[in-house]
Write an enzyme that holds these catalytic residues in place. Structure first.
Site, short mmCIF file in Angstrom:
data_model
loop_
_atom_site.label_atom_id
_atom_site.label_comp_id
_atom_site.label_asym_id
_atom_site.label_seq_id
_atom_site.Cartn_x
_atom_site.Cartn_y
_atom_site.Cartn_z
N TYR A 277 5.94 7.77 -3.27
CA TYR A 277 4.62 7.16 -3.27
C TYR A 277 4.82 5.64 -3.22
O TYR A 277 5.22 5.04 -4.21
CB TYR A 277 3.87 7.60 -4.52
CG TYR A 277 2.41 7.21 -4.60
CD1 TYR A 277 1.81 6.37 -3.66
CD2 TYR A 277 1.62 7.67 -5.65
CE1 TYR A 277 0.47 6.03 -3.75
CE2 TYR A 277 0.27 7.33 -5.76
CZ TYR A 277 -0.29 6.50 -4.81
OH TYR A 277 -1.62 6.15 -4.91
N LYS B 96 4.26 8.60 0.91
CA LYS B 96 2.82 8.40 0.83
C LYS B 96 2.59 6.92 1.05
O LYS B 96 2.87 6.09 0.18
CB LYS B 96 2.26 8.85 -0.52
CG LYS B 96 0.75 8.68 -0.64
CD LYS B 96 0.23 9.14 -1.99
CE LYS B 96 -1.27 8.88 -2.12
NZ LYS B 96 -1.78 9.24 -3.47
#
Length: 308
Positions: free
Chosen positions: A136, A164
């Site tokens: 992320y 992400k």
């Protein structure tokens, strides 16, 4: 064990009862609405899932419950957001035992690790689990950027498979593609940049407002993938005022209010979060009301999957 990194994967909210316990009944209602809409995975325990307020036992219960509900139709992922490498490894191994198929993983929490420390943190977890990992990358909210040179090192771990992408820099999608091709799959993580990112080559969308509007979110993804950009754009333009509720410090409260309006959630949050009041609440309610009033008719977007 691998995941097809594509499509819409909701970062689901955690449902609470009035007594501040897990509301597994309403949680199941929402997960089933996501599956009915055609989502491609479920992500638990992210920011929207109020991860920082959940106990390890609650995370385990949510993982096992979700695995039971989805019955292998789509992969279940859980977020790893820990302060120590040791705790992150333990969380990853527990997720694997609980039936999760993958991990979304933030850099170390609280301590602002440098590049070397961040790389070692991710690698230590990757080397101690067989689960595929999505890094992320959200320097705006979490203060640590995972750079392309850091990904060069991280991709030596075979199970680090996706990012992400939440840097807010659309051109980063192209940089990643230019540097890593399909070796690093890209899941866009900012609702208000989602269609733009998909059109630039992102493989999928870790979405927020999907929690309240699953069909519209999946329709945008499927239409753009099928090349029906004009139709995707029309829905996206309608959606944008709602999507902006996600890029806000009160995103959890905002999206839970939207879930109430669409009948698939409650607005219960866990303290220190509190439900919205006053002008702040009125504004969010007006955005939601306007969105519902002008909700677009959707084409049969599921049948488009046959032509991919």
């Amino acid at each position: 064990m691998s995941i097809e990194w594509k499509g819409v994967m909701p970062a689901v909210t955690t449902k609470f009862t009035n007594d501040d316990t897990l509301d597994l009944n309403m949680f199941e209602v929402n997960i089933k609405a996501q599956l009915e809409a055609g989502v491609h995975g479920i992500v638990l325990g992210g920011t929207l899932g109020e991860a920082s307020t959940l106990t390890n036992e609650e995370k385990s219960i949510l993982t096992q419950k979700t695995v039971d509900i989805v019955k292998s139709k789509v992969p279940v992922l859980i977020n790893i957001a820990e302060q120590t490498t040791k705790a992150a490894i333990e969380a990853a191994q527990k997720a694997e035992k609980d039936g999760a198929r993958g991990l979304m993983m933030l850099p170390p929490m609280r301590y602002k690790a440098d590049g070397r420390e961040t790389v070692e943190y991710f690698k230590a977890v990757a080397n101690n689990t067989s689960l595929p990992i999505m890094v992320y990358n959200n320097p705006v909210d979490y203060g640590i950027e995972v750079t392309l040179s850091m990904f060069d090192e991280l991709l030596k771990c075979g199970n680090i498979e996706a990012v992400k992408e939440s840097t807010r820099d659309i051109s980063n999608v192209t940089r990643i593609k230019n540097n890593f091709g399909d070796r690093l799959k890209i899941m866009t993580g900012v609702d208000t940049l989602a269609l733009e990112s998909l059109l630039m080559g992102a493989d999928g969308w870790i979405a927020g407002l999907v929690c309240a509007f699953p069909k519209e979110t999946v329709a945008i993804y499927e239409l753009q993938k099928a090349g029906r950009i004009k139709e995707a754009l029309e829905i996206y333009r309608w959606f944008l005022p709602l999507l902006e509720l996600d890029i806000n410090a009160k995103l959890v409260q905002n999206i839970k209010l939207a879930e109430v309006a669409t009948g698939i959630g409650t607005e219960n949050v866990r303290a220190p979060r509190l439900p919205l009041i006053g002008d702040e609440r009125s504004h969010v309610e007006q955005v939601i009301e306007s969105g519902l009033k002008n909700r677009p008719a959707l084409p049969d977007y599921k049948s488009l999957q046959l032509v991919h």
